[in-house]
Design an enzyme around this catalytic site. Sequence first.
Site, PDB file in Angstrom:
ATOM      1  CE1 TYR A 106      35.262  18.920  23.010  1.00  0.00           C
ATOM      2  CE2 TYR A 106      33.410  19.293  24.934  1.00  0.00           C
ATOM      3  CZ  TYR A 106      34.203  18.248  24.343  1.00  0.00           C
ATOM      4  OH  TYR A 106      34.595  17.981  25.918  1.00  0.00           O
TER       5      TYR A 106
ATOM      6  CD  GLU B 283      42.454  17.446  26.830  1.00  0.00           C
ATOM      7  OE1 GLU B 283      41.419  16.404  27.052  1.00  0.00           O
ATOM      8  OE2 GLU B 283      41.858  18.507  27.447  1.00  0.00           O
TER       9      GLU B 283
HETATM   10  N1  BES Z   1      39.000  16.827  27.254  1.00  0.00           N
HETATM   11  C1  BES Z   1      38.320  16.248  26.908  1.00  0.00           C
HETATM   12  C2  BES Z   1      37.496  15.399  27.622  1.00  0.00           C
HETATM   13  C3  BES Z   1      36.476  15.808  28.614  1.00  0.00           C
HETATM   14  C4  BES Z   1      36.198  17.263  28.619  1.00  0.00           C
HETATM   15  C5  BES Z   1      36.515  14.952  29.804  1.00  0.00           C
HETATM   16  C6  BES Z   1      35.246  18.063  29.702  1.00  0.00           C
HETATM   17  C7  BES Z   1      36.317  15.573  31.073  1.00  0.00           C
HETATM   18  C8  BES Z   1      35.585  16.493  31.322  1.00  0.00           C
HETATM   19  C9  BES Z   1      38.899  16.015  24.924  1.00  0.00           C
HETATM   20  O1  BES Z   1      40.002  16.762  24.464  1.00  0.00           O
HETATM   21  C10 BES Z   1      37.656  15.694  24.384  1.00  0.00           C
HETATM   22  O2  BES Z   1      36.349  16.792  24.161  1.00  0.00           O
HETATM   23  N2  BES Z   1      37.043  14.715  24.244  1.00  0.00           N
HETATM   24  C11 BES Z   1      35.907  14.181  23.146  1.00  0.00           C
HETATM   25  C12 BES Z   1      36.793  13.924  21.836  1.00  0.00           C
HETATM   26  C13 BES Z   1      36.683  14.571  20.535  1.00  0.00           C
HETATM   27  C14 BES Z   1      36.634  13.806  19.453  1.00  0.00           C
HETATM   28  C15 BES Z   1      35.023  15.896  20.438  1.00  0.00           C
HETATM   29  C16 BES Z   1      35.260  12.529  23.502  1.00  0.00           C
HETATM   30  O3  BES Z   1      35.756  11.984  24.380  1.00  0.00           O
HETATM   31  O4  BES Z   1      34.210  12.795  23.523  1.00  0.00           O
HETATM   32 ZN    ZN Z   2      38.631  18.159  23.527  1.00  0.00          ZN
END
Ligand code: BES
Ligand code: ZN
Length: 666
Positions: A394, A284
């Site tokens: 999550y 993000e």
């Molecule tokens: N902020 C996260 C990605 C992240 C989390 C990077 C922790 C490093 C450490 C991002 O918003 C995220 O949650 N991405 C998910 C996709 C989402 C649709 C659940 C992913 O990458 O799987």
């Molecule tokens: Zn996220």
Amino acid sequence: MKNLVLLLFILCVATTVDSQPAAKDFHSYSNPQDVRVRHLDLDWDVSFDKKILQGAAVLTIDRLNKQAPLILDTRHLNIDEVETSANGAKYTATKFSVGQSDPILGAPLTIQLPANARFVRISYSTNPDASGLQWLAPAQTAGKKNPFMFTQSEAIHARSWIPLQDTPQVRVTYTARVRTPRNLLAVMSAENEPNTPHDGDYSFRMPQAVPSYLIALAVGDLSFRPLGRRTGVYAEPVVVDKAASEFSDTEKMVEATERLYGPYRWGRYDLLVLPPSFPYGGMENPRLTFATPTVIAGDKSLVSLVAHELAHSWSGNLVTNATWRDFWLNEGFTVYLERRILEAVYGRSREEMEAALGLRDLRDDLARLEDRDEILHIDLTGRDPDEGSTDVPYEKGALFLRHLEQTFGRARFDRFLRSYFDHFAFQSITTDQFLAYLKTNLLNENPSLAAQVPVDEWINQPGIPANAPKPTSSAFSRVEEQAKRWLGGEVPASAIPTAKWTTQELLHFLRSLPLPGDAAGMQGNTGNTTGTAAASTAAESTTASPDRTTATGPNRNGSDKSDVVVLDPQSMAELDQAFHLTQSGNSEIAFQWLLMSIRNRYEPAYSRLEEFLMTIGRRKFIKPLYEELAKTPEGKERALAIYRRARPTYHPISVAAIDEVLKWKP
Ligand code: BES
Ligand code: ZN
């Protein structure tokens, strides 16, 4: 006495400057209580030859304790020189030292500050193996002609490319100047000018203060397509049109979120599609979400990712977790918002399916996690914060908010959330701050409703409360019926009406089928709930499963208590023929099918598996596949043979994860 009162007063003022009480961040060496960085002025040459950024960072600082040095986070940075200045014009060299390097935290950089110093200039270069950077050869891009580089700062990788206070408690504005090879474009998590000439010299300004994990840069052969009045997409030229049609609902999503939670406060919202080695689904980065190309399915079926990353513009980027143990404030809120956006744009049925899939993911995770990792307010002291990134923050986080919504009513809960975003806008907060706000602004209003939500259990206990919501989907119940009938031999796969199914329904169908190696009941679908983390599978709920499955001897864990049920090769082939699973261009379907193929030893899918692992670096996909392979000696051998070739193409974050899975010694 007078002095003591004065001292107390100063201390109070000092700690409430940002109305952020100090919460200890165990993942940073920095001392923002003494010296606080307010602004970064960055300047780099991007060298693809050396795989380094070389340049300088000028930090504007606030001196809260005049005696204290400035302590920054670094990881494998080469510091050439550190200078300070009182006015930002004339700099003089100062003493600095780099402390011992810790494998998780990196090394503190301690800088002596003369009495009048307000600016600190650090001349440095990054290391080619920086954990937050990936350098791609042209062969790893879609266009195959130009190199590509990108950053990934969350959780604590910003320190591997910028010396800074790498804690989400510190927010900075920034400016940057980036020099690149002439034909390439640089973009940042800042104001990007879509029509900027591609001349190899780019300037950026980020006027909103952001935490370090949201600072981002990418350089490559990029084109831009507008999607709406303030939305657009950057991608390699051969990808950009496909990306633009996949993401064409983005402006609608922004509008829907604004209706729910107030104005979008970041100016533009653009997406950047990265090459397939990007280790995450999405990131993000403010004003410019980074996204994996694996969500471009051709039918918008995976755009929940856009809803998710967009939602972070409220939950996460506007109101930010103060430490990594508060990570659920970012991700749990964001998953809740994501589903509200999907419902607003695509309808309730879609929301129900996504929520049901999410609950299933959570249950699978709870079945394998230790108690300490099932707690929202998790203790990550001494651990890599990336380890906290399970379905607990999550999906358990989102389920908690859903419980509040269902208890207090949607209208009331929407008002609460909106006021929460306004109240804490541009601040970094702890779980305790959220709980205090929740109490005052929602719970205390209606104690009898509040009594129905076991808040402490949600936040501090493992598992999920017995009265947690159980999202169900009527579409999924119909899918389960079909799965049962097929498993029972009542219908052939070709007679299942999948042509009318969404990706989510097909995914649910596949996940409803029996899988070997799982403890009884673990593979439950989400429509069929008992209030515990377990539910029965379609296979178990039918007595006819032996028609499609073969019971074998001891399971792969070596226990001989439960027989392993696998789909027989003919059944796998029948599914494959009916739904073209091995050849699926939908990454989620392909992933699910490949996982099943490893488990059921379905050899016709092996070459597709190899191709998948050789081209995609998204950790969420490749880690479970390698884990599954590693469960048998032959599988492990195959995994190692593939990994030997794939490893140099993976991102450092994915490499770290797979090294661990395969016990790889570099
Ligand atoms: N902020 C996260 C990605 C992240 C989390 C990077 C922790 C490093 C450490 C991002 O918003 C995220 O949650 N991405 C998910 C996709 C989402 C649709 C659940 C992913 O990458 O799987
Ligand atoms: Zn996220």
